[in-house]
Design a protein around this motif. Structure first.
Motif, short mmCIF file in Angstrom:
data_model
loop_
_atom_site.label_atom_id
_atom_site.label_comp_id
_atom_site.label_asym_id
_atom_site.label_seq_id
_atom_site.Cartn_x
_atom_site.Cartn_y
_atom_site.Cartn_z
N LEU A 235 0.82 -1.21 0.00
CA LEU A 235 0.00 0.00 0.00
C LEU A 235 0.86 1.28 0.00
N LEU B 84 -9.30 3.67 0.40
CA LEU B 84 -9.22 2.27 -0.02
C LEU B 84 -10.66 1.80 -0.27
N ASP C 258 -13.01 -0.61 1.85
CA ASP C 258 -13.71 -0.13 3.04
C ASP C 258 -14.73 0.90 2.61
N TYR D 24 -5.40 -5.25 10.75
CA TYR D 24 -5.40 -3.79 10.56
C TYR D 24 -4.11 -3.13 11.06
N GLY D 25 -3.95 -1.85 10.69
CA GLY D 25 -3.02 -0.98 11.38
C GLY D 25 -3.69 -0.60 12.69
N GLU E 172 1.51 -2.13 12.22
CA GLU E 172 0.76 -2.86 11.20
C GLU E 172 0.49 -4.29 11.63
N LYS E 173 -0.77 -4.66 11.64
CA LYS E 173 -1.23 -6.03 11.86
C LYS E 173 -0.53 -6.74 13.02
N VAL F 263 -7.14 1.23 12.04
CA VAL F 263 -7.18 2.17 10.92
C VAL F 263 -8.09 1.57 9.85
N VAL F 264 -9.06 2.35 9.39
CA VAL F 264 -9.84 1.91 8.24
C VAL F 264 -9.31 2.66 7.02
N GLY F 265 -9.77 2.31 5.86
CA GLY F 265 -9.09 2.80 4.65
C GLY F 265 -9.40 4.23 4.24
N TYR G 122 -7.54 8.18 4.70
CA TYR G 122 -6.42 8.96 5.23
C TYR G 122 -6.42 10.34 4.59
N GLN H 239 4.97 -0.54 3.65
CA GLN H 239 3.72 -0.32 4.37
C GLN H 239 3.47 1.17 4.60
N THR I 164 1.59 2.21 6.86
CA THR I 164 1.66 2.32 8.32
C THR I 164 3.06 2.72 8.79
C1 G1P Z 1 -4.50 -1.84 4.81
C2 G1P Z 1 -3.53 -1.15 5.77
C3 G1P Z 1 -4.00 -1.33 7.21
C4 G1P Z 1 -5.42 -0.82 7.35
C5 G1P Z 1 -6.34 -1.54 6.34
C6 G1P Z 1 -7.73 -0.94 6.36
O1 G1P Z 1 -4.39 -3.24 5.00
O2 G1P Z 1 -2.23 -1.67 5.58
O3 G1P Z 1 -3.15 -0.59 8.08
O4 G1P Z 1 -5.88 -1.04 8.67
O5 G1P Z 1 -5.83 -1.40 5.00
O6 G1P Z 1 -8.60 -1.68 5.55
P1 G1P Z 1 -4.93 -4.31 3.90
O7 G1P Z 1 -6.42 -4.39 4.13
O8 G1P Z 1 -4.58 -3.74 2.57
O9 G1P Z 1 -4.24 -5.58 4.23
#
Ligand code: G1P
Length: 295
Positions: A112, A132, A135, A173-174, A193-194, A206-208, A210, A232, A234
């Motif tokens: 990302l 993103l 979401d 998630y982050g 991150e995760k 964190v949701v998508g 920012y 990342q 994050t």
């Molecule tokens: C990404 C980000 C993560 C965030 C998430 C939200 O992860 O890296 O920090 O919490 O989107 O949907 P991914 O869903 O791409 O693995």
């Protein structure tokens, strides 16, 4: 005085493995949510918050996303010929007049953070939003990005949308640790991150969505590969914390994870129930179905 945010970046190069086989040939962002593709819902949210330039970070194989946001003259002519004025207006207004679309190819799936960095030349030295499309957030009056813009204008800082999740879900998630800020606002103290549930500093995910000040791009440039051997976002946000404040927006609204089959199905049912033309009939159908299932 904050600088106006005109540009939104949509990272849409992902493979969509969680929605296979539906997304074997079809871009996951083009899956239909009731009457329009998932990506269009995300774009409409961006437009609601005053965005006028859409930047898609995409993959070679995802031409279909670019096509959806380009004029389709043949279709327009045919709808005009058949007198289908309302449909014609809807098709012509994707995107509405005055909104520019750009795309850039992410050549390799490096994560990302790398996807956002691919948009650097198109974003330039400006604050910008990242959405993103997996979401989706519904709020009847004020979209998630509109709520975040308010925080941005108040604080003149980067803003990240967060939501509480169950502890067993933190590894998706982050996850952020918060610090109190004046006027009851929440600042980000740290981000990881995760994390595994035992190590998570909180359950605030964190949701998508920012909003970034221009400082994030040079940091992304030097961010080494992190979790999953990917660059990342994050990790770049964690580096940003060493230079600037980052604020949190605990948004109002209901979030759907359209990147998973279950989340996508829930979103379809609930968006259909709210839909202006089919909502009420669909609600009656569901009521009948549920009572039949109960019998
Ligand atoms: C990404 C980000 C993560 C965030 C998430 C939200 O992860 O890296 O920090 O919490 O989107 O949907 P991914 O869903 O791409 O693995």
């Amino acid at each position: 005085m904050t600088r106006r945010i005109n540009k939104a970046v949509f990272p849409v190069a992902g493979l969509g493995t969680r929605t296979l086989p539906a997304t074997k040939a079809l871009a996951k962002e083009m899956l239909t949510l009731v009457d329009r593709p998932v990506i269009q819902h995300a774009v409409e949210e961006a437009l609601s918050a005053g965005i006028t330039e859409l930047i898609f970070v995409t993959a070679e194989s995802k031409q279909i996303i670019r096509d959806h946001f380009r004029p389709n003259r043949k279709l327009e002519q045919e709808l005009a010929r058949r007198g289908k004025q309302e449909l014609l207006e809807r098709v012509k207004n994707i995107p509405p007049p005055g909104v520019a679309c750009h795309d850039v190819i992410q050549q390799e799936p490096l994560g990302l953070g790398h996807a956002v960095l691919c948009a650097r030349a198109l974003v330039g030295d400006e604050p910008f939003a990242v959405l993103l499309p997996d979401d989706l957030v519904h709020h009847p009056e004020t979209t998630c990005l509109q709520q975040m813009m308010e925080v941005y204008r108040d604080r003149n800082s980067s803003v990240v949308a967060v939501e509480n999740v169950a502890r067993e879900q933190v590894s998706r998630y982050g996850i952020v640790e918060t610090a109190a800020a004046p006027d009851g606002a929440k600042r980000m103290k740290s981000i990881v991150e995760k994390p595994v549930p035992e190590d998570a500093p909180s359950t605030l995910a964190v949701v998508g969505r920012y909003i970034f000040t221009p400082s994030i791009m040079p940091l992304l440039e030097t961010t080494p590969r992190g979790a999953g051997n990917e660059i990342q976002l994050t990790d770049a946000i964690a580096a940003l914390l060493g230079k600037e404040d980052v604020y949190l927006c605990e948004f109002q609204g209901r979030r759907y994870d359209c990147g998973s089959i279950l989340g996508y199905m829930k979103a379809n049912v609930e968006y259909a129930l709210r839909h202006e033309t089919i909502g009420s009939e669909f609600g009656t159908y569901l009521d009948d179905l549920v009572s039949k299932l109960r019998d």
